[in-house]
Design a protein around this motif. Structure first.
Motif, PDB file in Angstrom:
ATOM      1  N   MET A  85      42.599  48.019  25.437  1.00 20.12           N
ATOM      2  CA  MET A  85      42.749  49.170  24.532  1.00 20.12           C
ATOM      3  C   MET A  85      41.432  49.700  23.963  1.00 20.12           C
ATOM      4  O   MET A  85      41.275  50.918  23.824  1.00 20.12           O
ATOM      5  CB  MET A  85      43.755  48.853  23.406  1.00 20.12           C
ATOM      6  CG  MET A  85      45.209  48.841  23.846  1.00 20.12           C
ATOM      7  SD  MET A  85      45.748  50.385  24.601  1.00 20.12           S
ATOM      8  CE  MET A  85      46.057  51.381  23.127  1.00 20.12           C
ATOM      9  N   PRO A  86      40.454  48.827  23.635  1.00 17.11           N
ATOM     10  CA  PRO A  86      39.193  49.391  23.119  1.00 17.11           C
ATOM     11  C   PRO A  86      38.505  50.379  24.064  1.00 17.11           C
ATOM     12  O   PRO A  86      37.724  51.217  23.623  1.00 17.11           O
ATOM     13  CB  PRO A  86      38.315  48.151  22.908  1.00 17.11           C
ATOM     14  CG  PRO A  86      39.283  47.037  22.700  1.00 17.11           C
ATOM     15  CD  PRO A  86      40.463  47.368  23.580  1.00 17.11           C
ATOM     16  N   TYR A  87      38.812  50.293  25.359  1.00 23.93           N
ATOM     17  CA  TYR A  87      38.178  51.197  26.328  1.00 23.93           C
ATOM     18  C   TYR A  87      39.085  52.362  26.731  1.00 23.93           C
ATOM     19  O   TYR A  87      38.649  53.282  27.417  1.00 23.93           O
ATOM     20  CB  TYR A  87      37.773  50.423  27.593  1.00 23.93           C
ATOM     21  CG  TYR A  87      36.936  49.213  27.259  1.00 23.93           C
ATOM     22  CD1 TYR A  87      35.606  49.367  26.888  1.00 23.93           C
ATOM     23  CD2 TYR A  87      37.484  47.938  27.268  1.00 23.93           C
ATOM     24  CE1 TYR A  87      34.838  48.270  26.536  1.00 23.93           C
ATOM     25  CE2 TYR A  87      36.724  46.835  26.919  1.00 23.93           C
ATOM     26  CZ  TYR A  87      35.398  47.012  26.554  1.00 23.93           C
ATOM     27  OH  TYR A  87      34.642  45.927  26.202  1.00 23.93           O
ATOM     28  N   VAL A  88      40.351  52.277  26.348  1.00 25.23           N
ATOM     29  CA  VAL A  88      41.324  53.277  26.795  1.00 25.23           C
ATOM     30  C   VAL A  88      41.805  54.162  25.642  1.00 25.23           C
ATOM     31  O   VAL A  88      41.979  55.371  25.804  1.00 25.23           O
ATOM     32  CB  VAL A  88      42.534  52.584  27.469  1.00 25.23           C
ATOM     33  CG1 VAL A  88      43.607  53.593  27.840  1.00 25.23           C
ATOM     34  CG2 VAL A  88      42.081  51.839  28.707  1.00 25.23           C
ATOM     35  N   PRO A 107      38.356  50.062  32.507  1.00 21.34           N
ATOM     36  CA  PRO A 107      38.327  48.602  32.602  1.00 21.34           C
ATOM     37  C   PRO A 107      39.740  48.038  32.456  1.00 21.34           C
ATOM     38  O   PRO A 107      40.496  48.498  31.597  1.00 21.34           O
ATOM     39  CB  PRO A 107      37.454  48.186  31.414  1.00 21.34           C
ATOM     40  CG  PRO A 107      36.644  49.389  31.081  1.00 21.34           C
ATOM     41  CD  PRO A 107      37.465  50.566  31.455  1.00 21.34           C
ATOM     42  N   TYR A 108      40.069  47.098  33.297  1.00 24.44           N
ATOM     43  CA  TYR A 108      41.366  46.394  33.339  1.00 24.44           C
ATOM     44  C   TYR A 108      42.486  47.207  33.976  1.00 24.44           C
ATOM     45  O   TYR A 108      43.602  46.717  34.117  1.00 24.44           O
ATOM     46  CB  TYR A 108      41.818  45.912  31.944  1.00 24.44           C
ATOM     47  CG  TYR A 108      40.809  45.000  31.295  1.00 24.44           C
ATOM     48  CD1 TYR A 108      40.700  43.662  31.683  1.00 24.44           C
ATOM     49  CD2 TYR A 108      39.927  45.482  30.330  1.00 24.44           C
ATOM     50  CE1 TYR A 108      39.749  42.838  31.120  1.00 24.44           C
ATOM     51  CE2 TYR A 108      38.971  44.655  29.753  1.00 24.44           C
ATOM     52  CZ  TYR A 108      38.885  43.331  30.155  1.00 24.44           C
ATOM     53  OH  TYR A 108      37.934  42.523  29.584  1.00 24.44           O
ATOM     54  N   ALA A 148      47.160  45.271  44.813  1.00 18.75           N
ATOM     55  CA  ALA A 148      47.254  45.403  43.343  1.00 18.75           C
ATOM     56  C   ALA A 148      45.959  44.933  42.685  1.00 18.75           C
ATOM     57  O   ALA A 148      45.956  44.071  41.792  1.00 18.75           O
ATOM     58  CB  ALA A 148      48.461  44.635  42.800  1.00 18.75           C
ATOM     59  N   THR A 149      44.854  45.510  43.162  1.00 16.39           N
ATOM     60  CA  THR A 149      43.543  45.127  42.639  1.00 16.39           C
ATOM     61  C   THR A 149      43.330  45.718  41.249  1.00 16.39           C
ATOM     62  O   THR A 149      44.082  46.592  40.799  1.00 16.39           O
ATOM     63  CB  THR A 149      42.430  45.606  43.592  1.00 16.39           C
ATOM     64  OG1 THR A 149      42.601  47.011  43.796  1.00 16.39           O
ATOM     65  CG2 THR A 149      42.496  44.862  44.919  1.00 16.39           C
ATOM     66  N   ILE A 150      42.291  45.208  40.600  1.00 19.04           N
ATOM     67  CA  ILE A 150      42.010  45.572  39.207  1.00 19.04           C
ATOM     68  C   ILE A 150      40.546  45.975  39.093  1.00 19.04           C
ATOM     69  O   ILE A 150      39.676  45.380  39.738  1.00 19.04           O
ATOM     70  CB  ILE A 150      42.296  44.361  38.292  1.00 19.04           C
ATOM     71  CG1 ILE A 150      43.796  44.059  38.271  1.00 19.04           C
ATOM     72  CG2 ILE A 150      41.772  44.593  36.871  1.00 19.04           C
ATOM     73  CD1 ILE A 150      44.136  42.709  37.672  1.00 19.04           C
ATOM     74  N   SER A 151      40.259  46.974  38.263  1.00 16.14           N
ATOM     75  CA  SER A 151      38.875  47.279  37.908  1.00 16.14           C
ATOM     76  C   SER A 151      38.493  46.351  36.756  1.00 16.14           C
ATOM     77  O   SER A 151      38.823  46.610  35.603  1.00 16.14           O
ATOM     78  CB  SER A 151      38.734  48.750  37.502  1.00 16.14           C
ATOM     79  OG  SER A 151      37.386  49.021  37.176  1.00 16.14           O
ATOM     80  N   MET A 152      37.829  45.253  37.110  1.00 18.68           N
ATOM     81  CA  MET A 152      37.666  44.131  36.174  1.00 18.68           C
ATOM     82  C   MET A 152      36.242  44.008  35.660  1.00 18.68           C
ATOM     83  O   MET A 152      35.312  43.927  36.463  1.00 18.68           O
ATOM     84  CB  MET A 152      38.042  42.845  36.921  1.00 18.68           C
ATOM     85  CG  MET A 152      38.114  41.639  36.047  1.00 18.68           C
ATOM     86  SD  MET A 152      39.526  41.855  34.918  1.00 18.68           S
ATOM     87  CE  MET A 152      39.675  40.209  34.313  1.00 18.68           C
ATOM     88  N   PRO A 153      36.050  43.950  34.339  1.00 19.02           N
ATOM     89  CA  PRO A 153      34.727  43.634  33.795  1.00 19.02           C
ATOM     90  C   PRO A 153      34.313  42.230  34.244  1.00 19.02           C
ATOM     91  O   PRO A 153      35.098  41.291  34.130  1.00 19.02           O
ATOM     92  CB  PRO A 153      34.951  43.667  32.274  1.00 19.02           C
ATOM     93  CG  PRO A 153      36.132  44.544  32.086  1.00 19.02           C
ATOM     94  CD  PRO A 153      37.012  44.259  33.283  1.00 19.02           C
ATOM     95  N   ILE A 154      33.111  42.113  34.767  1.00 21.02           N
ATOM     96  CA  ILE A 154      32.640  40.782  35.192  1.00 21.02           C
ATOM     97  C   ILE A 154      31.224  40.550  34.674  1.00 21.02           C
ATOM     98  O   ILE A 154      30.501  41.484  34.342  1.00 21.02           O
ATOM     99  CB  ILE A 154      32.688  40.600  36.728  1.00 21.02           C
ATOM    100  CG1 ILE A 154      31.757  41.590  37.444  1.00 21.02           C
ATOM    101  CG2 ILE A 154      34.119  40.721  37.250  1.00 21.02           C
ATOM    102  CD1 ILE A 154      31.628  41.339  38.942  1.00 21.02           C
ATOM    103  N   ARG A 155      30.851  39.266  34.626  1.00 19.39           N
ATOM    104  CA  ARG A 155      29.498  38.909  34.194  1.00 19.39           C
ATOM    105  C   ARG A 155      28.518  39.171  35.327  1.00 19.39           C
ATOM    106  O   ARG A 155      28.861  39.041  36.506  1.00 19.39           O
ATOM    107  CB  ARG A 155      29.443  37.422  33.829  1.00 19.39           C
ATOM    108  CG  ARG A 155      30.214  37.064  32.577  1.00 19.39           C
ATOM    109  CD  ARG A 155      30.086  35.588  32.310  1.00 19.39           C
ATOM    110  NE  ARG A 155      30.806  34.839  33.329  1.00 19.39           N
ATOM    111  CZ  ARG A 155      31.782  33.976  33.079  1.00 19.39           C
ATOM    112  NH1 ARG A 155      32.140  33.715  31.839  1.00 19.39           N
ATOM    113  NH2 ARG A 155      32.396  33.345  34.055  1.00 19.39           N
TER     114      ARG A 155
END
Ligand code: ATP
Ligand code: MN
Length: 272
Positions: free
Chosen positions: A36-39, A221-222, A230-237
């Protein structure tokens, strides 16, 4: 709290992966606190799929969901955004699979705060070349004193995201992104191109900086992707760049990849 009726929870939205609407709802409920903080409070473009991922369309305007979204009029057109997790889940109930957001928040609409570099590799570019290029762009951003964050696209590329305080107008923001992309192209002409024409991109990586304009959006993100897997746009390190592929995170394995990668995201870079 408001409750939402979920219709057809057993409907298969991803036929190849046999993923149901219920699984998608459960996924978004699980990641909502992170997402939610990004959407929230950003104009949305969503991808809705009616039967399944073979029947999708982009939606930029409120329709029958109007009572469960917030609206904002820009140049006489009505757009929509979310404020609550309930509204997010309602979108999913209505068939939304992908959430795409603009680069500014509605209350500071004319001052964008999220710069995106979408790296689109030509088919001939190897994953190793793509990862090296991602690191090169990161190093360039660091030389400019900009802290950058990484996410998978859920497709073929990675997205590098640079948060900003809301100090620049759209023109300045866009031009700044364009110059960074051009600097990367000039520094590594064999690797990067800023030319949007496919024919000019052969064996190179297109740095799409055009996301950084008022009418553009980028997958949030997410967000799930309405694609097989069913891939995800995922924040990663950053240290996980070498082990996580652009389409490596999906609705079945995502729990392994939840990290604190973006925990200090809001909003570190000040530029004036
Ligand atoms: P990939 O890694 O496979 O390129 P991507 O999400 O970066 O995945 P792109 O095709 O590069 O996909 O598109 C970048 C962004 O442009 C998308 O995330 C989306 O927000 C936006 N976009 C692309 N096509 C459309 C469209 N037809 N309408 C609205 N927005 C679009
Ligand atoms: Mn892309």
């Amino acid at each position: 709290m408001e409750t939402i009726q979920i219709s057809n929870p057993q409907k298969i939205l991803y036929p190849q992966d046999k993923i149901t609407k219920l699984a998608v709802i459960e996924y978004y409920i699980a990641v909502a606190p992170l997402m939610m903080p990004y959407v929230a409070k950003r104009l949305l473009t969503v991808i809705r799929c009616h039967e399944n991922i073979a029947h999708c369309f982009f939606k930029k305007h409120p329709t029958t969901d109007r009572h469960m979204v917030k609206t904002k009029t820009v140049n006489k057109e009505i757009y929509f955004y979310l404020e609550t997790t309930t509204q997010l889940i309602y979108q999913v109930q209505m068939g939304t699979l992908e959430f795409h957001v603009g680069s500014s928040q509605v209350q500071t609409f004319h001052r964008p705060d999220m710069m995106i570099f979408d790296l689109d590799p030509d088919d001939k570019v190897t994953l190793k070349q793509l990862r090296d290029a991602v690191r090169k762009l990161k190093s360039l951003l660091e030389q400019l004193n900009l802290t950058a964050y990484l996410k998978t696209s859920g497709g073929k590329g990675y997205h590098i995201v640079v948060p900003f305080k809301e100090t620049m107008n759209w023109q300045k923001f866009h031009d700044f992104a364009e110059r960074i992309a051009q600097l990367a192209e000039k520094t590594w002409p064999q690797i990067f191109t800023t030319n949007i024409r496919k024919a000019e991109r052969k064996e190179k990586i297109f740095i799409d900086y055009l996301r950084n304009s008022k009418n553009a959006s980028c997958v949030a993100p997410y967000s799930l992707r309405a694609r097989n897997g069913a891939t995800i746009s995922m924040p990663i390190r950053w240290q996980d760049l070498d082990t996580i592929k652009p389409n490596g995170v999906n609705i079945k394995n995502y729990k392994k990849y939840i990290s604190d990668a973006w925990s200090d995201f809001h909003f570190v870079n000040f530029y004036n």
